[in-house]
Design a protein around this motif. Structure first.
Motif, PDB file in Angstrom:
ATOM      1  N   THR A 235       7.525  18.566   7.443  1.00 46.07           N
ATOM      2  CA  THR A 235       8.032  19.805   6.839  1.00 46.07           C
ATOM      3  C   THR A 235       8.398  19.596   5.385  1.00 46.07           C
ATOM      4  O   THR A 235       8.566  20.554   4.641  1.00 46.07           O
ATOM      5  N   GLY A 236       8.552  18.331   4.982  1.00 45.58           N
ATOM      6  CA  GLY A 236       8.912  18.016   3.595  1.00 45.58           C
ATOM      7  C   GLY A 236       8.014  16.941   3.034  1.00 45.58           C
ATOM      8  O   GLY A 236       6.897  16.732   3.508  1.00 45.58           O
ATOM      9  N   TYR A 237       8.510  16.226   2.031  1.00 45.73           N
ATOM     10  CA  TYR A 237       7.738  15.173   1.373  1.00 45.73           C
ATOM     11  C   TYR A 237       7.274  14.146   2.388  1.00 45.73           C
ATOM     12  O   TYR A 237       8.047  13.752   3.254  1.00 45.73           O
ATOM     13  N   PRO A 238       6.029  13.664   2.351  1.00 47.36           N
ATOM     14  CA  PRO A 238       4.974  13.997   1.386  1.00 47.36           C
ATOM     15  C   PRO A 238       4.163  15.230   1.777  1.00 47.36           C
ATOM     16  O   PRO A 238       3.072  15.427   1.266  1.00 47.36           O
ATOM     17  N   GLY A 239       4.699  16.050   2.670  1.00 49.44           N
ATOM     18  CA  GLY A 239       4.053  17.289   3.098  1.00 49.44           C
ATOM     19  C   GLY A 239       4.454  18.433   2.181  1.00 49.44           C
ATOM     20  O   GLY A 239       4.664  18.234   0.993  1.00 49.44           O
ATOM     21  N   PRO A 240       4.639  19.625   2.680  1.00 49.74           N
ATOM     22  CA  PRO A 240       4.503  19.952   4.098  1.00 49.74           C
ATOM     23  C   PRO A 240       3.048  19.981   4.554  1.00 49.74           C
ATOM     24  O   PRO A 240       2.156  20.199   3.764  1.00 49.74           O
ATOM     25  N   GLY A 241       2.902  19.741   5.873  1.00 53.72           N
ATOM     26  CA  GLY A 241       1.575  19.786   6.450  1.00 53.72           C
ATOM     27  C   GLY A 241       1.181  18.484   7.107  1.00 53.72           C
ATOM     28  O   GLY A 241       2.009  17.629   7.392  1.00 53.72           O
ATOM     29  N   ILE A 242      -0.095  18.338   7.353  1.00 47.81           N
ATOM     30  CA  ILE A 242      -0.640  17.162   8.027  1.00 47.81           C
ATOM     31  C   ILE A 242      -0.531  15.934   7.130  1.00 47.81           C
ATOM     32  O   ILE A 242      -0.848  15.995   5.941  1.00 47.81           O
ATOM     33  N   ILE A 243      -0.080  14.824   7.707  1.00 51.66           N
ATOM     34  CA  ILE A 243       0.000  13.557   6.981  1.00 51.66           C
ATOM     35  C   ILE A 243      -1.096  12.632   7.518  1.00 51.66           C
ATOM     36  O   ILE A 243      -0.985  12.112   8.628  1.00 51.66           O
ATOM     37  N   PRO A 244      -2.182  12.444   6.773  1.00 51.57           N
ATOM     38  CA  PRO A 244      -3.294  11.636   7.275  1.00 51.57           C
ATOM     39  C   PRO A 244      -2.885  10.181   7.486  1.00 51.57           C
ATOM     40  O   PRO A 244      -2.082   9.626   6.721  1.00 51.57           O
ATOM     41  N   ALA A 245      -3.437   9.557   8.527  1.00 54.29           N
ATOM     42  CA  ALA A 245      -3.238   8.129   8.739  1.00 54.29           C
ATOM     43  C   ALA A 245      -4.159   7.362   7.796  1.00 54.29           C
ATOM     44  O   ALA A 245      -5.089   7.923   7.210  1.00 54.29           O
ATOM     45  N   MET A 246      -3.905   6.053   7.669  1.00 55.24           N
ATOM     46  CA  MET A 246      -4.713   5.237   6.766  1.00 55.24           C
ATOM     47  C   MET A 246      -6.141   5.118   7.270  1.00 55.24           C
ATOM     48  O   MET A 246      -6.384   5.003   8.475  1.00 55.24           O
ATOM     49  N   ARG A 247      -7.067   5.154   6.335  1.00 53.71           N
ATOM     50  CA  ARG A 247      -8.462   4.910   6.674  1.00 53.71           C
ATOM     51  C   ARG A 247      -8.656   3.402   6.849  1.00 53.71           C
ATOM     52  O   ARG A 247      -7.696   2.650   6.945  1.00 53.71           O
ATOM     53  N   ARG A 248      -9.903   2.956   6.881  1.00 51.67           N
ATOM     54  CA  ARG A 248     -10.162   1.531   7.050  1.00 51.67           C
ATOM     55  C   ARG A 248      -9.475   0.731   5.932  1.00 51.67           C
ATOM     56  O   ARG A 248      -9.560   1.084   4.753  1.00 51.67           O
ATOM     57  N   SER A 249      -8.798  -0.331   6.313  1.00 52.51           N
ATOM     58  CA  SER A 249      -8.127  -1.172   5.314  1.00 52.51           C
ATOM     59  C   SER A 249      -8.295  -2.640   5.685  1.00 52.51           C
ATOM     60  O   SER A 249      -8.321  -3.004   6.863  1.00 52.51           O
ATOM     61  N   ILE A 250      -8.428  -3.471   4.675  1.00 48.84           N
ATOM     62  CA  ILE A 250      -8.603  -4.908   4.853  1.00 48.84           C
ATOM     63  C   ILE A 250      -7.468  -5.623   4.143  1.00 48.84           C
ATOM     64  O   ILE A 250      -7.087  -5.259   3.023  1.00 48.84           O
ATOM     65  N   TYR A 251      -6.902  -6.616   4.798  1.00 53.85           N
ATOM     66  CA  TYR A 251      -5.797  -7.348   4.180  1.00 53.85           C
ATOM     67  C   TYR A 251      -6.036  -8.852   4.328  1.00 53.85           C
ATOM     68  O   TYR A 251      -6.743  -9.304   5.210  1.00 53.85           O
ATOM     69  N   ILE A 252      -5.417  -9.619   3.438  1.00 54.08           N
ATOM     70  CA  ILE A 252      -5.473 -11.072   3.520  1.00 54.08           C
ATOM     71  C   ILE A 252      -4.167 -11.633   2.979  1.00 54.08           C
ATOM     72  O   ILE A 252      -3.627 -11.138   1.990  1.00 54.08           O
ATOM     73  N   THR A 253      -3.627 -12.625   3.673  1.00 54.53           N
ATOM     74  CA  THR A 253      -2.368 -13.251   3.297  1.00 54.53           C
ATOM     75  C   THR A 253      -2.534 -14.763   3.328  1.00 54.53           C
ATOM     76  O   THR A 253      -3.124 -15.318   4.266  1.00 54.53           O
ATOM     77  N   VAL A 254      -2.018 -15.422   2.302  1.00 54.60           N
ATOM     78  CA  VAL A 254      -2.061 -16.877   2.229  1.00 54.60           C
ATOM     79  C   VAL A 254      -0.638 -17.406   2.175  1.00 54.60           C
ATOM     80  O   VAL A 254       0.164 -16.954   1.337  1.00 54.60           O
ATOM     81  N   GLY A 255      -0.308 -18.347   3.071  1.00 52.92           N
ATOM     82  CA  GLY A 255       1.039 -18.917   3.097  1.00 52.92           C
ATOM     83  C   GLY A 255       0.990 -20.429   2.977  1.00 52.92           C
ATOM     84  O   GLY A 255       0.023 -21.065   3.382  1.00 52.92           O
ATOM     85  N   VAL A 256       2.063 -20.980   2.427  1.00 56.35           N
ATOM     86  CA  VAL A 256       2.186 -22.437   2.277  1.00 56.35           C
ATOM     87  C   VAL A 256       3.504 -22.866   2.886  1.00 56.35           C
ATOM     88  O   VAL A 256       4.552 -22.320   2.580  1.00 56.35           O
ATOM     89  N   THR A 257       3.435 -23.868   3.791  1.00 52.30           N
ATOM     90  CA  THR A 257       4.643 -24.420   4.407  1.00 52.30           C
ATOM     91  C   THR A 257       4.802 -25.868   3.949  1.00 52.30           C
ATOM     92  O   THR A 257       3.990 -26.733   4.304  1.00 52.30           O
ATOM     93  N   PRO A 258       5.832 -26.170   3.127  1.00 46.00           N
ATOM     94  CA  PRO A 258       6.019 -27.532   2.610  1.00 46.00           C
ATOM     95  C   PRO A 258       6.234 -28.525   3.751  1.00 46.00           C
ATOM     96  O   PRO A 258       6.774 -28.180   4.802  1.00 46.00           O
TER      97      PRO A 258
END
Length: 258
Positions: A235-258
């Protein structure tokens, strides 16, 4: 309370009292399309479930239960029409009592044991599904009696496979959510799309991780098939109206553990 029928089989039962106070967010008006009932009251109720869980050796783990949830004066949103301007608006109010009853099951199967595969890796299959019948009862307005509770899909289903070996893991999951309503009047559609049906949708997701030495890399693809869908109406921000879900998305994360 729980009771062990056998070494790998347990039954259980649970009863809880529920309470939800009116919050500041419940009373906040975000735009002219929304109004707040000046007599808004706290919610209270109770819930319970009974089920059975256990394992079949190293082959299968399962958990199945039936549940019941009752709320007095449930807070929700209803679609109204202004008697002076004849424009539609959403009213947040204590709609009526609500009752939800249903069942849920979760199973995970060790495919290595089932197929006699090598023990050098681990391959599992899982399934999680639920059925919920949630309706409004004892409403002062006949328009809400026996209507479906908003944002309560009748059926939610998830399944997938996971693979693990030393340093590497991957999982492919499929999720399905049945169509449901976004307001207590069960409106099919409304001006400005602030209320109405939320159609059924399904999503495939893939995730992977690899660890070597001090490093760990995680990557994945959400919504592999790039399905177009939405999960809520605002009914409000970011609307009003339909709030689309995310389309295809790709992610990558790199972590280092000492």
């Amino acid at each position: 309370a729980g009771y062990n029928i056998a070494e790998d089989l347990e039954t259980y039962i649970n009863i809880s009292q529920n309470y939800r106070a009116v919050t500041f967010n419940d009373m906040r008006v975000m735009n002219p399309n929304m109004r707040i009932d000046s007599d808004l009251r706290d919610e209270n109720g109770y819930s319970g479930d009974i089920g059975v869980r256990g394992a079949v050796g190293s082959l299968l783990y399962f958990d199945a239960n039936f549940f019941y949830l009752y709320y007095y004066d449930k807070i929700g949103t209803v679609l109204k029409e202004d008697q002076e301007t004849y424009t539609s608006y959403v009213l947040k109010t204590n709609i009526s009592d609500s009752r939800s009853v249903g069942a849920e099951i979760f199973t995970e199967m060790n495919m290595n044991t089932l197929l006699g595969l090598s023990n050098g890796y681990e391959l599992n299959y899982f399934l999680n599904g639920s059925y919920t019948n949630a309706i409004f009862l004892e409403s002062k307005e006949a328009a809400y009696n026996n209507k479906k509770v908003e944002y309560t899909p009748p059926i939610i289903f998830r399944t997938g496979v996971s693979y693990k070996e030393e340093g590497f893991s991957a999982a492919l999951t499929y999720s399905y959510t049945m169509e449901h309503f976004s307001d207590a009047t069960n409106a099919i559609s409304a001006p400005g799309s602030i209320s109405g049906i939320i159609p059924s949708y399904d999503v495939f997701d893939l995730s992977m991780s690899y660890k070597f030495d001090l490093f760990k890399i995680e990557t994945g693809i959400n919504n592999i098939l790039d399905n177009s869908y939405f999960t809520r109406r605002a009914t409000g921000y970011p609307g009003p109206g339909i709030i689309p879900a995310m389309r295809r998305s790709i992610y990558i994360t790199v972590g280092v553990t000492p």
